[in-house]
Design a protein around this motif. Structure first.
Motif, mmCIF file in Angstrom:
data_model
loop_
_atom_site.group_PDB
_atom_site.id
_atom_site.type_symbol
_atom_site.label_atom_id
_atom_site.label_comp_id
_atom_site.label_asym_id
_atom_site.label_seq_id
_atom_site.Cartn_x
_atom_site.Cartn_y
_atom_site.Cartn_z
ATOM 1 N N PHE A 1 0.821 -1.217 0.000
ATOM 2 C CA PHE A 1 0.000 0.000 0.000
ATOM 3 C C PHE A 1 0.849 1.259 0.000
ATOM 4 C CE2 PHE A 1 -2.842 -3.279 1.425
ATOM 5 C CZ PHE A 1 -3.935 -3.033 0.625
ATOM 6 N N LYS A 2 2.094 1.123 0.490
ATOM 7 C CA LYS A 2 3.005 2.272 0.432
ATOM 8 C C LYS A 2 3.506 2.444 -1.007
ATOM 9 C CE LYS A 2 3.626 4.349 4.374
ATOM 10 N NZ LYS A 2 3.129 3.778 5.516
ATOM 11 N N ARG A 3 3.736 1.319 -1.684
ATOM 12 C CA ARG A 3 4.275 1.368 -3.055
ATOM 13 C C ARG A 3 3.251 1.892 -4.048
ATOM 14 N NH1 ARG A 3 6.188 -3.607 -1.924
ATOM 15 N NH2 ARG A 3 4.579 -4.667 -3.124
ATOM 16 N N GLN B 1 15.152 -1.818 8.022
ATOM 17 C CA GLN B 1 15.138 -0.791 6.980
ATOM 18 C C GLN B 1 13.806 -0.878 6.253
ATOM 19 O OE1 GLN B 1 18.265 -1.580 4.243
ATOM 20 N NE2 GLN B 1 19.869 -0.791 5.600
ATOM 21 N N TYR B 2 13.215 0.258 5.928
ATOM 22 C CA TYR B 2 12.011 0.224 5.100
ATOM 23 C C TYR B 2 12.403 -0.226 3.701
ATOM 24 C CZ TYR B 2 9.043 2.261 8.611
ATOM 25 O OH TYR B 2 8.296 2.450 9.751
ATOM 26 N N PRO B 3 11.496 -0.957 3.027
ATOM 27 C CA PRO B 3 11.838 -1.544 1.724
ATOM 28 C C PRO B 3 12.413 -0.532 0.726
ATOM 29 C CG PRO B 3 9.675 -2.266 2.443
ATOM 30 C CD PRO B 3 10.148 -1.277 3.452
ATOM 31 N N ASN B 4 11.900 0.680 0.751
ATOM 32 C CA ASN B 4 12.338 1.632 -0.279
ATOM 33 C C ASN B 4 13.412 2.594 0.211
ATOM 34 O OD1 ASN B 4 10.662 2.816 1.517
ATOM 35 N ND2 ASN B 4 9.416 3.912 0.025
ATOM 36 N N SER B 5 14.043 2.273 1.327
ATOM 37 C CA SER B 5 15.079 3.193 1.799
ATOM 38 C C SER B 5 16.309 2.393 2.212
ATOM 39 C CB SER B 5 14.568 4.028 2.969
ATOM 40 O OG SER B 5 14.919 3.439 4.190
ATOM 41 N N ASN C 1 18.828 2.696 8.176
ATOM 42 C CA ASN C 1 18.169 1.928 9.222
ATOM 43 C C ASN C 1 17.177 2.806 9.974
ATOM 44 O OD1 ASN C 1 19.350 -0.474 8.761
ATOM 45 N ND2 ASN C 1 20.763 -0.416 10.508
ATOM 46 N N ALA C 2 15.902 2.426 9.908
ATOM 47 C CA ALA C 2 14.901 3.171 10.673
ATOM 48 C C ALA C 2 15.118 2.887 12.153
ATOM 49 C CB ALA C 2 13.499 2.792 10.250
ATOM 50 N N ILE C 3 15.449 1.626 12.485
ATOM 51 C CA ILE C 3 15.913 1.322 13.842
ATOM 52 C C ILE C 3 17.090 0.357 13.747
ATOM 53 C CG2 ILE C 3 13.693 1.711 14.989
ATOM 54 C CD1 ILE C 3 13.445 -1.311 15.243
ATOM 55 N N THR D 1 10.986 13.354 16.859
ATOM 56 C CA THR D 1 10.285 12.914 15.644
ATOM 57 C C THR D 1 11.286 12.266 14.679
ATOM 58 O OG1 THR D 1 9.237 15.042 15.927
ATOM 59 C CG2 THR D 1 8.502 13.703 14.071
ATOM 60 N N GLY D 2 10.887 11.162 14.095
ATOM 61 C CA GLY D 2 11.751 10.491 13.120
ATOM 62 C C GLY D 2 12.789 9.594 13.757
ATOM 63 N N SER D 3 12.713 9.398 15.078
ATOM 64 C CA SER D 3 13.746 8.591 15.720
ATOM 65 C C SER D 3 13.464 7.097 15.598
ATOM 66 C CB SER D 3 13.889 8.993 17.186
ATOM 67 O OG SER D 3 12.639 8.925 17.819
ATOM 68 N N GLY D 4 12.256 6.709 15.193
ATOM 69 C CA GLY D 4 11.980 5.294 14.969
ATOM 70 C C GLY D 4 10.947 4.698 15.907
ATOM 71 N N LYS D 5 10.238 5.543 16.612
ATOM 72 C CA LYS D 5 9.270 5.043 17.600
ATOM 73 C C LYS D 5 8.107 4.298 16.939
ATOM 74 C CE LYS D 5 8.386 9.155 19.277
ATOM 75 N NZ LYS D 5 9.143 10.004 18.332
ATOM 76 N N SER D 6 7.506 4.939 15.941
ATOM 77 C CA SER D 6 6.365 4.291 15.290
ATOM 78 C C SER D 6 6.783 3.026 14.560
ATOM 79 C CB SER D 6 5.705 5.247 14.304
ATOM 80 O OG SER D 6 5.227 6.374 14.972
ATOM 81 N N THR D 7 8.022 3.023 14.095
ATOM 82 C CA THR D 7 8.527 1.829 13.420
ATOM 83 C C THR D 7 8.491 0.631 14.369
ATOM 84 O OG1 THR D 7 9.972 3.252 12.132
ATOM 85 C CG2 THR D 7 10.482 0.905 12.144
ATOM 86 N N ILE D 8 8.864 0.855 15.622
ATOM 87 C CA ILE D 8 8.835 -0.240 16.603
ATOM 88 C C ILE D 8 7.408 -0.769 16.746
ATOM 89 C CG2 ILE D 8 9.171 -0.803 19.049
ATOM 90 C CD1 ILE D 8 11.532 1.107 19.081
HETATM 91 N N1 ADP Z 1 6.972 3.842 5.213
HETATM 92 C C1 ADP Z 1 8.219 4.330 5.323
HETATM 93 N N2 ADP Z 1 9.074 4.194 4.300
HETATM 94 C C2 ADP Z 1 10.341 4.666 4.396
HETATM 95 N N3 ADP Z 1 10.832 5.266 5.447
HETATM 96 C C3 ADP Z 1 10.023 5.444 6.520
HETATM 97 C C4 ADP Z 1 8.664 4.993 6.503
HETATM 98 N N4 ADP Z 1 8.100 5.302 7.692
HETATM 99 C C5 ADP Z 1 9.062 5.918 8.406
HETATM 100 N N5 ADP Z 1 10.224 6.001 7.712
HETATM 101 C C6 ADP Z 1 11.485 6.566 8.185
HETATM 102 O O1 ADP Z 1 11.917 5.824 9.295
HETATM 103 C C7 ADP Z 1 12.430 6.681 10.303
HETATM 104 C C8 ADP Z 1 11.669 6.465 11.601
HETATM 105 O O2 ADP Z 1 10.316 6.889 11.434
HETATM 106 P P1 ADP Z 1 9.207 6.720 12.551
HETATM 107 O O3 ADP Z 1 9.319 5.369 13.145
HETATM 108 O O4 ADP Z 1 7.918 7.094 11.966
HETATM 109 O O5 ADP Z 1 9.674 7.811 13.615
HETATM 110 P P2 ADP Z 1 8.857 8.415 14.837
HETATM 111 O O6 ADP Z 1 7.633 7.629 15.059
HETATM 112 O O7 ADP Z 1 9.827 8.307 15.981
HETATM 113 O O8 ADP Z 1 8.582 9.836 14.536
HETATM 114 C C9 ADP Z 1 12.326 8.085 9.759
HETATM 115 O O9 ADP Z 1 13.602 8.429 9.247
HETATM 116 C C10 ADP Z 1 11.314 7.996 8.666
HETATM 117 O O10 ADP Z 1 11.609 8.919 7.656
#
Ligand code: ADP
Ligand code: MG
Length: 588
Positions: A114-116, A352-356, A359-361, A380-387
């Motif tokens: 859905f991101k792609r 790592q997110y597939p398109n980047s 390391n997100a975390i 913001t952007g530190s990787g919290k939501s990624t976890i």
């Molecule tokens: N779907 C995604 N695709 C590529 N990169 C992402 C995606 N979501 C988040 N990122 C990247 O991953 C890193 C961590 O993001 P995120 O976990 O959302 O941070 P936070 O919740 O702490 O603000 C950021 O550098 C962000 O740009």
């Protein structure tokens, strides 16, 4: 063309309808062929007696022919109706099935998909592409069947009258098919352009209306209007060209039929005066030929049209197949019941997110059990939501492992685990339905009653807001209902998660739009049920997480500090600095 083979399974499913449709086509054409034959015989027998004919005989002939023509037309029309009712209805059924198939498949796919792919693309597959495929399934198939049946029946009849005249009058028809194919293809390409212009036009209009406040505030009305006019001009020009090509369509067909009829009369006339007995034909035969040619016109015209439809449909089906062939990266392999005990462990997880390629975390480890609260704090952007996403297995990690009750997350029953989890994302998503329906989104209707709803809304300090709305829990949200403030949305989001009575509660920065006092109240309320669950509290605000059992501080995806609130303050490091900063902010 190959891509359309995918649809054969549906033809098999609806084979009886299709066969019935073919039968009706044959019957309808049978009546159609009767007409010229009958005319021929009637005229010929009349002509052989023409020397003794009286004026009333002419009248009788006209009445007889007219009556017969009418009866046969009705019979033919009736079966034509049945033919459409079977084949076109079949195509509608297949369209329904195909849309459901695509929709169901979408739901199995992972977040990455859905991101792609843009939402517009996903929608187009279901609406526009399926629509084009249906044109092949319905009218396309129907006209091809009709052409084959009509051609076989009519040409057989014509051949019996005169082979040489048959060949001659048929010459213009294939030319007509090719011309129509050319014109249709051109028209399809042009109408695609017109469509595109149209959607650009509505995008601009839509953006103008939703952004009207900013347009007025910056007084950009003129520029916006110019942009709109430019697009409207393009749209008009494209439409004009389409109209021009369109205008050639019918005249071309009429011209070619005219030639066929002309040949039938001219060459037929010559043959009827021919001295050669084997070639001589009657006046009635010429009349029959003119009627036959007319009957063949539409089938041949449709051939060209159908060819271009099939081309478009196969391009559409190819796109649909690409989506249907996409497999989810996240596959659940375990259907055993799961009774989540609340133990979660991250072990050296990097992702790592597939398109980047950053390391997100990286190398994140922690343990948390039932009754505990793990807090994750960072900018913001530190990787919290990624976890949080990884914990819901929206993606699979590249290295390290995530254990649920000691078992790798890939091996547990994923839907069951998600069922026992309540996640409140950063951006709470509410549907344009009633508050009630939004709240009980995660549970079955019969599992909860009004008291449960009131309780969770009191816990999240939103009940008093709901009571102020005219329809209370039945207040509709979104477009034509009440629009909630950011903080109200977040609180309803939390209530929705609590209503599930989850064993794992993840709050991802979802108190950001709530003032600190309300936040205090909600957090205190959440303390009550916390022994029955594991809580993961994500925030960029230290006030939110002060009381957590464990706090980890992350920066650029790495853990830089961890401990309890007091321990971290004593470290006098990053956490301490953030704390000081935020204290000062609150004072300002
Ligand atoms: N779907 C995604 N695709 C590529 N990169 C992402 C995606 N979501 C988040 N990122 C990247 O991953 C890193 C961590 O993001 P995120 O976990 O959302 O941070 P936070 O919740 O702490 O603000 C950021 O550098 C962000 O740009
Ligand atoms: Mg976030």
């Amino acid at each position: 063309m190959k891509s359309l083979q995918y649809l054969n399974k549906y033809f098999l499913k609806y084979k009886w309808r299709l066969l019935l449709g073919i039968l009706f086509t044959i019957i309808s054409n049978y009546y159609g062929v009767q007409m010229p034959t009958y005319f021929k015989e009637a005229i010929d027998s009349f002509q052989s007696n023409i020397d003794h004919a009286e004026s009333t005989d002419f009248l009788w002939l006209a009445i007889k022919l007219g009556g017969f023509y009418m009866m046969l037309s009705i019979a033919k029309g009736f079966f034509l109706f049945l033919m459409r009712q079977t084949i076109i209805v079949m195509s509608r059924y297949i369209e329904f099935d195909l849309k459901n198939e695509i929709y169901t498949h979408y739901q199995t796919l992972d977040q990455g998909f859905f991101k792609r792919n843009a939402t517009g693309d996903l929608m187009n597959r279901i609406s526009e592409d399926v629509g084009l495929v249906r044109m092949y399934l319905g009218p396309g198939i129907m006209y091809v069947i009709n052409l084959i049946v009509a051609f076989t029946m009519i040409v057989t009849q014509m051949f019996q009258i005169s082979p040489s005249l048959t060949f001659t009058v048929l010459i213009p028809l294939p030319i007509m098919s090719i011309l129509i194919y050319r014109v249709s293809s051109r028209m399809n390409a042009m109408s695609a352009l017109v469509q595109k212009e149209q959607s650009m036009l509505s995008t601009i209009a839509q953006e103008t209306f939703s952004g009207i406040r900013i347009i007025k505030a910056y007084s950009r009305e003129k520029e916006t209007e110019q942009k709109m006019n430019q697009r409207a001009e393009n749209y008009k020009n494209q439409s004009m060209r389409l109209v021009l090509v369109n205008a050639f369509f019918i005249p071309t067909i009429m011209f070619l039929i005219g030639i066929s009829v002309l040949i039938a009369i001219y060459y037929g006339g010559i043959l009827s005066f021919s001295g050669n007995a084997s070639e001589k034909i009657s006046i009635g035969s010429i009349v029959a030929f003119i009627m036959f040619v007319n009957n063949l016109t539409w089938p041949f015209a449709s051939l060209g049209w159908v060819s271009s439809i099939v081309q478009r449909a196969s391009a559409s089906q190819k796109r649909i197949n690409e989506f249907l062939e996409t497999k989810s990266n996240i596959v659940n392999t375990n259907d055993e019941a799961l009774d989540f005990q609340g133990k979660i462990s991250f072990q050296h997880v990097s992702f790592q997110y597939p398109n980047s390629d950053i390391n997100a975390i990286s190398d994140i480890s922690f343990d948390v059990s039932k009754g505990e609260t793990l807090a994750i704090v960072g900018s913001t952007g530190s990787g919290k939501s990624t976890i949080s996403s990884l914990l819901m297995r929206q993606y699979d990690v590249q290295s390290g492992s995530i254990l649920i009750d000691g078992k790798p997350i890939q091996s547990i029953n994923l839907p069951a685990f998600r069922d026992q989890t309540g996640v409140v994302p950063q951006e709470v998503f509410l549907f344009s339905e009633s508050i009630r329906e939004n709240l009980r989104f995660g549970v079955n209707e019969n599992e909860i009653n009004e008291e449960d709803l009131i309780e969770v809304c009191k816990l999240t300090h939103v009940y008093h807001n709901i009571q102020d709305f005219p329809d209370q829990f039945d207040t509709i949200l979104g477009e034509r209902g009440v629009n909630l403030s950011g903080g109200q949305k977040q609180r309803i989001g939390i209530a929705r998660a609590l209503l599930k009575n989850p064993s794992l509660l993840i709050l991802d920065d979802c108190l950001s739009a709530v003032d600190t006092e309300t936040e205090e109240i909600i957090l205190r309320n959440l303390e009550k049920g916390k022994n029955d669950r594991t809580t993961i509290l994500i925030s960029h605000r230290i006030s939110t997480i002060r009381n957590a059992t464990k706090i980890i501080v992350i920066q650029n995806g790495e853990r830089i500090e961890s401990g309890t609130h007091e321990e971290l303050l004593n470290l006098k490091g990053c956490y301490f600095e953030m704390h000081e900063q935020q204290l000062n902010q609150d004072k300002d």
